[in-house]
Design a protein around this motif. Structure first.
Motif, short mmCIF file in Angstrom:
data_model
loop_
_atom_site.label_atom_id
_atom_site.label_comp_id
_atom_site.label_asym_id
_atom_site.label_seq_id
_atom_site.Cartn_x
_atom_site.Cartn_y
_atom_site.Cartn_z
N ARG A 189 5.25 14.30 -10.90
CA ARG A 189 4.26 13.50 -10.19
C ARG A 189 3.31 12.82 -11.19
O ARG A 189 3.11 13.29 -12.31
N THR A 199 6.40 13.54 -16.21
CA THR A 199 5.47 12.42 -16.34
C THR A 199 4.54 12.54 -17.55
O THR A 199 3.90 11.56 -17.92
N ALA A 243 2.44 9.78 -6.82
CA ALA A 243 3.84 9.38 -6.74
C ALA A 243 4.74 10.34 -7.52
O ALA A 243 4.29 11.04 -8.43
N ASP A 244 6.01 10.33 -7.15
CA ASP A 244 7.03 11.17 -7.81
C ASP A 244 8.06 10.24 -8.43
O ASP A 244 8.70 9.45 -7.72
N CYS A 245 8.26 10.35 -9.74
CA CYS A 245 9.22 9.48 -10.41
C CYS A 245 10.48 10.22 -10.83
O CYS A 245 11.36 9.65 -11.46
N CYS A 266 10.19 5.00 -7.53
CA CYS A 266 9.40 6.20 -7.28
C CYS A 266 9.39 6.53 -5.79
O CYS A 266 9.64 5.66 -4.95
N LEU A 282 9.78 2.94 -16.51
CA LEU A 282 10.51 3.81 -15.58
C LEU A 282 12.01 3.55 -15.67
O LEU A 282 12.82 4.49 -15.69
N LEU A 332 5.62 0.81 -6.07
CA LEU A 332 6.14 2.03 -6.69
C LEU A 332 7.51 2.38 -6.15
O LEU A 332 8.41 2.80 -6.90
#
Length: 485
Positions: free
Chosen positions: A454, A425, A419-421, A405, A475, A400
Motif C-alpha cells: 500500500r 512500496t 492504494a495497493d500497487c 493500482c 509502476l 490510479l
C-alpha cells in the motif's frame, strides 16, 4: 585606523517612486559595499552627515542603517558609529537534496518529514506527501484576519496568552462541538494547543510512563509511533478496518497488555479515509471501560467529512475520551492552533504539562482563528475546499486504477488515497524520491514497520501531470521487472 566611507552626493532618493526611502537608501548602500569591495572596518558617514547629504531625515537613515546591520552588511559600534562588516564566510557546499536517499538509508518517517518540509517545498507542490497546496486554501481570508488582529490587539500582542487559551476562541470551539453533541464547556472541558500534534504529544507525555502500553491503529498516523517509542512506551497496533478498529483484536490486546491509552483517528482516518461506524464506536467504549484505559480521539480531518461524523467523545460524554482537533489542514499549515476537549480533571493535568513544556500557546494565532470564525467565513470556505478535495480524490482513484493500482475499499472522504500497487512500496518510494516525486509507502503507517504493497497519495497530485506520468512509468517499470525477475 579605519577611514570613513565617503558617500557620493550625486545619489538622491526618488520620492513617490513606490519604494520606501528606507529601502532606497539601504539598497544603495548595500550595493556600494558589495560591488566595490570596500575594506572591512571602513566607517560609514554619521547619521547626521548622511541625512544632510541625502536630504533624508535622521530617522530614515537610522532605519536604513539598522536594516543593513540586520543583514550583516555593516556593524554598529556603540558610541563610534557604523562600520563595514567582514564578508560572510564561504557558503558550505550545497546539501544533498532532501528527496535523495543514500543507498543504505531507509525510507523512514524522518526522511519523509524532511522532504515534506524542506525549504524549496514551501511553494505550491502538487503531489506532496501530506499537504494541500497553498493555492487550494484561502490565503486572503487568513491575511485579512491577520491584519485586523494586528490593528486591534493592542498591548496583548506582546503578552503571554492564557494557560487554557483565548476564552473567546474556546467559546467558539465549545459552541461548534456542542452542535455536534460533544458536551464541551469552554471553561471546564477545553484548552488550546499548538495543533493536533502538540495535543497528542501533551496527552502522551502527561499520561504515559516508560513501560506503559499504548495501542495505536494499524495502519495509522506514523508520526505518533516514534513519539511514543521515545517516551519509552510499548506501542502495539490494532488492525484498522473500513468501519473502524477491529474490536475483536482490540479486546484481545487490551486483555493481554492492559494499555493506558488507545489513540484512534475515528473520522476520516489517515491514511484510509474511512470513518467510524456507530456499532464499532459503542464497542470501543465498552472495551475501554472494561479494561480501564483512556481514548485519544484524533479529529484532524473531520472537517473533510460531508456531515457530522460519529465521535467517541459524543457517545462517551467526555468521560474517558480526549478529543483533539485543529485547523491547520483547512486554513493554513502555519496557523498552528488546535484544541483538546476532555474531562475537567484531565484538562487541568494537560494545562500544567503545557505550562511546564512551553508556557502558554501564542495568543496571536488564537486571535487570528477567532477572527476568522467570528466573521462566519470558515464554514463556506470548508464547503468549497471539501468539494475540491472530493473531486480531486475521485480523479485520483480513476487515474490510479488506470495505472494498475487497486483501492480495495474506497475512502469516504479526505485528502488521501490509500492504494495497493501489488509490490513493496518502500522500494517504489525510494525510486520515486530519486525522481523528485514524494509519496508515503505503507511501511511507515505500520507500528511494526511491516512491508506493505500500500501507499498513501495526496489528492492534490491531480495538479501535477508530470508527476502522474512519472508515477505511471515507475509502476509500469516495476511490474515489468517483477514479471521478468
Amino acid at each position: 585606523m579605519t577611514h570613513s566611507l565617503a558617500f557620493s552626493t550625486q545619489w538622491k532618493p526618488l520620492r513617490g517612486s513606490g519604494t520606501s526611502l528606507v529601502d532606497q537608501l539601504a539598497d544603495h548602500l548595500g550595493s556600494r559595499i558589495r560591488n566595490h569591495g570596500l575594506r572591512v572596518g571602513m566607517r560609514l558617514p554619521s547619521v547626521r552627515t548622511m541625512a544632510a547629504e541625502t536630504g533624508l531625515s535622521r530617522f530614515t537613515v537610522v532605519q536604513a542603517y539598522d536594516r543593513l546591520v540586520a543583514q550583516g552588511i555593516i556593524q554598529s559600534r556603540r558610541g563610534a558609529g557604523f562600520y563595514v562588516s567582514p564578508p560572510a564566510a564561504l557558503a558550505p557546499p550545497p546539501p544533498v537534496p532532501a528527496t535523495q536517499l543514500a543507498p543504505d538509508a531507509a525510507f523512514d518517517t524522518a526522511f519523509l518529514l524532511r522532504s515534506m518540509f524542506r525549504e524549496e517545498a514551501r511553494s505550491d507542490m502538487p503531489g506532496s506527501a501530506g499537504l494541500l497546496p497553498p493555492s487550494w486554501l484561502d490565503h486572503e481570508m487568513v491575511s485579512a484576519a491577520v491584519r485586523t488582529v494586528g490593528r486591534s490587539m493592542g498591548r496583548s500582542l506582546v503578552s503571554y496568552g492564557v494557560p487554557k487559551g483565548l476564552k473567546a476562541l474556546r467559546q467558539q470551539i465549545a459552541s461548534a462541538l456542542q452542535a455536534q453533541d460533544v458536551p464541551a464547556h469552554p471553561d471546564h472541558h477545553l484548552m488550546t494547543v499548538a495543533g493536533v500534534t502538540h495535543g497528542l504529544d501533551l496527552i502522551s507525555r502527561t499520561f504515559i510512563r516508560p513501560g506503559d502500553t499504548v495501542l495505536v491503529e494499524d495502519p495509522g498516523w506514523f508520526l505518533i509511533f516514534g513519539r511514543l517509542t521515545a517516551l519509552g512506551a510499548k506501542v502495539i497496533g490494532v488492525p484498522r478496518l473500513a468501519d473502524g478498529p477491529d474490536t475483536e483484536a482490540l479486546a484481545q490486546l487490551a486483555e493481554a497488555h492492559r494499555p493506558k491509552l488507545f489513540i484512534t483517528n475515528t473520522a476520516v482516518h489517515n491514511p484510509s479515509g474511512h470513518t467510524l461506524s456507530a456499532g464499532v464506536a459503542y464497542e470501543i467504549l465498552r472495551i475501554a471501560e472494561r479494561f480501564d484505559f483512556l481514548l485519544a480521539e484524533d479529529d484532524t480531518y473531520a472537517d473533510f467529512h460531508p456531515s457530522s461524523p460519529v465521535r467517541l467523545a459524543a457517545l462517551d460524554r467526555l468521560n474517558r475520551v480526549l478529543l483533539v482537533g485543529g485547523y491547520s489542514k483547512t486554513l493554513a499549515a502555519s496557523l498552528r492552533v488546535g484544541y483538546v476537549a476532555a474531562a475537567p480533571a484531565l484538562i487541568d493535568k494537560l494545562v500544567d504539562a503545557k505550562l511546564l513544556g512551553a508556557l502558554t500557546t501564542p495568543e496571536l494565532g488564537e486571535q487570528v482563528l477567532h477572527r476568522i470564525l467570528a466573521e462566519g467565513q470558515y464554514r463556506r470556505h470548508v464547503e468549497r475546499l471539501r468539494a475540491r478535495v472530493d473531486g480531486a480524490r475521485d480523479q485520483c482513484i480513476k487515474m490510479l486504477q488506470q495505472a494498475g493500482c487497486s483501492i480495495p475499499q474506497e475512502p469516504h472522504a479526505g485528502m488521501f488515497v490509500w492504494a495497493d500497487c501489488g509490490m513493496d512500496t518502500e522500494a517504489l518510494a525510494r525510486k520515486a524520491a530519486a525522481m523528485g516525486l514524494l509519496f508515503a509507502p505503507g511501511v511507515l503507517f505500520s507500528p511494526a514497520q511491516a512491508p506493505s504493497s500500500r501507499f498513501r497519495l495526496a489528492v492534490s497530485m491531480i495538479d501535477d501531470p508530470q508527476g502522474w506520468q512519472a508515477l505511471a512509468t515507475l509502476l509500469a517499470q516495476a511490474r515489468h521487472g517483477t514479471r521478468h525477475a
